[in-house]
Structure formats: structure tokens, C-alpha cells
Design an enzyme around this catalytic site. Structure first.
Site, PDB file in Angstrom:
ATOM      1  N   ASN A   9       0.834  -1.193   0.000  1.00  0.00           N
ATOM      2  CA  ASN A   9       0.000   0.000   0.000  1.00  0.00           C
ATOM      3  C   ASN A   9       0.879   1.258   0.000  1.00  0.00           C
ATOM      4  O   ASN A   9       1.527   1.595   0.991  1.00  0.00           O
ATOM      5  CB  ASN A   9      -0.887  -0.071   1.264  1.00  0.00           C
ATOM      6  N   LYS A  12       0.229   3.976   2.717  1.00  0.00           N
ATOM      7  CA  LYS A  12       0.812   3.665   4.026  1.00  0.00           C
ATOM      8  C   LYS A  12       2.316   3.906   4.021  1.00  0.00           C
ATOM      9  O   LYS A  12       2.880   4.426   4.978  1.00  0.00           O
ATOM     10  CB  LYS A  12       0.598   2.181   4.356  1.00  0.00           C
ATOM     11  N   ASP A  68      -0.959  -4.326  11.108  1.00  0.00           N
ATOM     12  CA  ASP A  68      -2.321  -4.787  10.849  1.00  0.00           C
ATOM     13  C   ASP A  68      -3.259  -3.987  11.749  1.00  0.00           C
ATOM     14  O   ASP A  68      -2.899  -3.633  12.864  1.00  0.00           O
ATOM     15  CB  ASP A  68      -2.462  -6.281  11.123  1.00  0.00           C
ATOM     16  N   PHE A 148     -10.224   6.922   4.398  1.00  0.00           N
ATOM     17  CA  PHE A 148     -10.596   5.674   3.731  1.00  0.00           C
ATOM     18  C   PHE A 148     -11.251   4.761   4.766  1.00  0.00           C
ATOM     19  O   PHE A 148     -11.429   5.148   5.923  1.00  0.00           O
ATOM     20  CB  PHE A 148      -9.356   5.005   3.113  1.00  0.00           C
ATOM     21  N   TYR A 150     -13.321   3.033   7.357  1.00  0.00           N
ATOM     22  CA  TYR A 150     -14.458   3.427   8.191  1.00  0.00           C
ATOM     23  C   TYR A 150     -14.354   4.883   8.669  1.00  0.00           C
ATOM     24  O   TYR A 150     -15.095   5.288   9.563  1.00  0.00           O
ATOM     25  CB  TYR A 150     -14.535   2.499   9.412  1.00  0.00           C
TER      26      TYR A 150
HETATM   27  P1  IMP Z   1      -5.115  -2.831   7.376  1.00  0.00           P
HETATM   28  O1  IMP Z   1      -4.718  -3.947   8.279  1.00  0.00           O
HETATM   29  O2  IMP Z   1      -4.348  -1.577   7.658  1.00  0.00           O
HETATM   30  O3  IMP Z   1      -5.130  -3.211   5.935  1.00  0.00           O
HETATM   31  O4  IMP Z   1      -6.624  -2.464   7.762  1.00  0.00           O
HETATM   32  C1  IMP Z   1      -7.694  -3.386   7.645  1.00  0.00           C
HETATM   33  C2  IMP Z   1      -8.997  -2.633   7.439  1.00  0.00           C
HETATM   34  O5  IMP Z   1      -9.299  -1.826   8.588  1.00  0.00           O
HETATM   35  C3  IMP Z   1      -8.998  -1.664   6.264  1.00  0.00           C
HETATM   36  O6  IMP Z   1      -9.336  -2.298   5.073  1.00  0.00           O
HETATM   37  C4  IMP Z   1     -10.058  -0.651   6.677  1.00  0.00           C
HETATM   38  O7  IMP Z   1     -11.348  -1.139   6.402  1.00  0.00           O
HETATM   39  C5  IMP Z   1      -9.879  -0.604   8.178  1.00  0.00           C
HETATM   40  N1  IMP Z   1      -8.954   0.494   8.545  1.00  0.00           N
HETATM   41  C6  IMP Z   1      -7.621   0.393   8.837  1.00  0.00           C
HETATM   42  N2  IMP Z   1      -7.104   1.590   9.132  1.00  0.00           N
HETATM   43  C7  IMP Z   1      -8.134   2.469   9.035  1.00  0.00           C
HETATM   44  C8  IMP Z   1      -8.213   3.885   9.207  1.00  0.00           C
HETATM   45  O8  IMP Z   1      -7.243   4.586   9.527  1.00  0.00           O
HETATM   46  N3  IMP Z   1      -9.436   4.422   9.013  1.00  0.00           N
HETATM   47  C9  IMP Z   1     -10.528   3.708   8.668  1.00  0.00           C
HETATM   48  N4  IMP Z   1     -10.496   2.407   8.465  1.00  0.00           N
HETATM   49  C10 IMP Z   1      -9.311   1.789   8.658  1.00  0.00           C
END
Ligand code: IMP
Length: 194
Positions: A9, A12, A68, A148, A150
């Protein structure tokens, strides 16, 4: 010191790059020749972060960190949690995820929720984890167009704006990922000084 950040990503990546101490060279997965998806099959947020960091360390030999994140909603027994990305299905559709969340909370007066991020760091033979949490509540409808996931329905405690109404800088300062990253960054800075 060279470190791989195990993410594909780019959003990120740039966020993390800005917050890490100088003198540290951040390598991307593409730069080390890792183009495949990294498995995330653990049933906890921490487990997934560790799985991703170990995957790269074991196959490519570089010291690596991975993150994560999950949204934990109290009235839903901490769902969607580790399944936040695919709450409404494998399509990982943010809008569908929010719709399902609002639907599942329709009759609920308890809107308490928190975002949790874990960064896992594989350094030599050592494993370290860093946790960042931001508490807040789920709004009844969407507010704001930024961010992005939520963001449009998450109101952090003590603030009048959802994450989607904040600038990137405002959000980073108080967010789950920002807080976990501050801990990781302080740890690396201390090690660099030794
Ligand atoms: P990841 O582990 O960072 O990929 O996050 C998993 C999921 O959590 C993402 O696909 C979003 O749906 C949600 N998410 C993670 N970070 C955020 C944030 O900062 N704002 C809103 N949703 C988040």
C-alpha cells in the site's frame, strides 16, 4: 540501518516514511523483489502483523516490520476486528462495509468503538510488537469525504470531527496507526543511538 516495510500500500508507505527517524533506509517489497500478496490468515490483529513481518524476514532475510489494523465495536463483541477489510465480503468494499456496520448498529445506543493497530518488527532473531489504540464512537451516518475505510463513521473521543473530516496530519497525530508508529519510531531511534 535498512528495514523493509511489508506492505504493497503506497499510501501507508509514504505515511510511515515521514514518521521514521532519519538515518534509516526504508526498503519496499518491490525493491527486494517480493511482488506477491503476503498471507494474512491469523485470527488476531497481532497475529496477522507478526505473520506478515515473519514471512518477509524468513524468505528475504531483511529485518522487516509490518502492520495490521482492525475496528473493534463494543456492542458487536469487538467485530469486525481482524476481519475489518472484508466485513461485507471478499470484495473489500469500504462502502459496503460501512453500510453493514450501520445496519448492525441500528438498534444500538452503545456506539463505543476503537481502532487498534499493531506493528510487528522482526529484527535479527528478535520479535517486537507496538500497539496503538484510538477510542471513539460510530456515528449514525457518514460525515466527511477524506480518509478511507471506516473514517466517515468514526468519531474519535474528544473531537467533533470524524476521521474523514480531518486533514491527514490531524488524523496521523491521534490515530491508532500514528500512535503505534510513534512507539516503533522511538524504539528504532533509541537503538540507532546505541
Ligand atoms: P489494514 O490492516 O491496515 O489493511 O486495515 C484493515 C482494514 O481496517 C482496512 O481495510 C479498513 O477497512 C480498516 N482500517 C484500517 N485503518 C483504518 C483507518 O485509519 N481508518 C478507517 N479504516 C481503517
Amino acid at each position: 540501518m535498512k528495514l523493509v516495510f511489508a506492505t504493497h500500500n503506497s499510501h501507508k508507505l509514504s505515511e510511515v516514511q515521514r514518521m521514521l527517524p532519519p538515518g534509516l533506509t526504508l526498503l519496499t517489497l518491490d525493491e527486494i523483489g517480493c511482488h506477491q500478496e503476503i498471507p494474512e490468515t491469523a485470527d488476531t490483529i497481532e497475529g496477522n502483523a507478526i505473520q506478515k513481518a515473519r514471512y518477509v524476514k524468513e524468505r528475504y532475510g531483511y529485518d522487516t516490520f509490518a502492520d495490521d489494523t482492525g475496528l473493534e465495536v463494543r456492542a458487536l463483541d469487538n467485530a469486525p476486528g481482524v476481519y475489518s477489510a472484508r466485513y461485507a465480503g471478499e470484495a473489500k468494499d469500504n462502502e459496503a462495509n460501512i453500510n453493514l456496520l450501520l445496519e448492525n448498529l441500528q438498534q444500538q445506543s452503545d456506539r463505543a468503538a476503537q481502532f487498534k493497530t499493531i506493528f510487528a518488527l522482526c529484527l535479527g532473531t528478535e520479535l517486537y510488537t507496538f500497539e496503538g489504540i484510538v477510542r471513539g464512537e460510530i456515528t449514525h451516518e457518514r460525515h466527511g469525504a477524506g480518509g478511507f475505510g471506516y473514517d466517515a463513521v468514526f468519531l474519535p473521543e474528544g473531537y467533533k470531527d470524524t476521521f474523514a473530516q480531518m486533514t491527514q496530519e490531524q488524523k496521523n497525530r491521534i490515530s491508532h496507526r500514528g500512535r503505534a508508529l510513534q512507539k516503533l519510531s522511538a524504539f528504532l531511534e533509541q537503538r540507532n543511538e546505541k
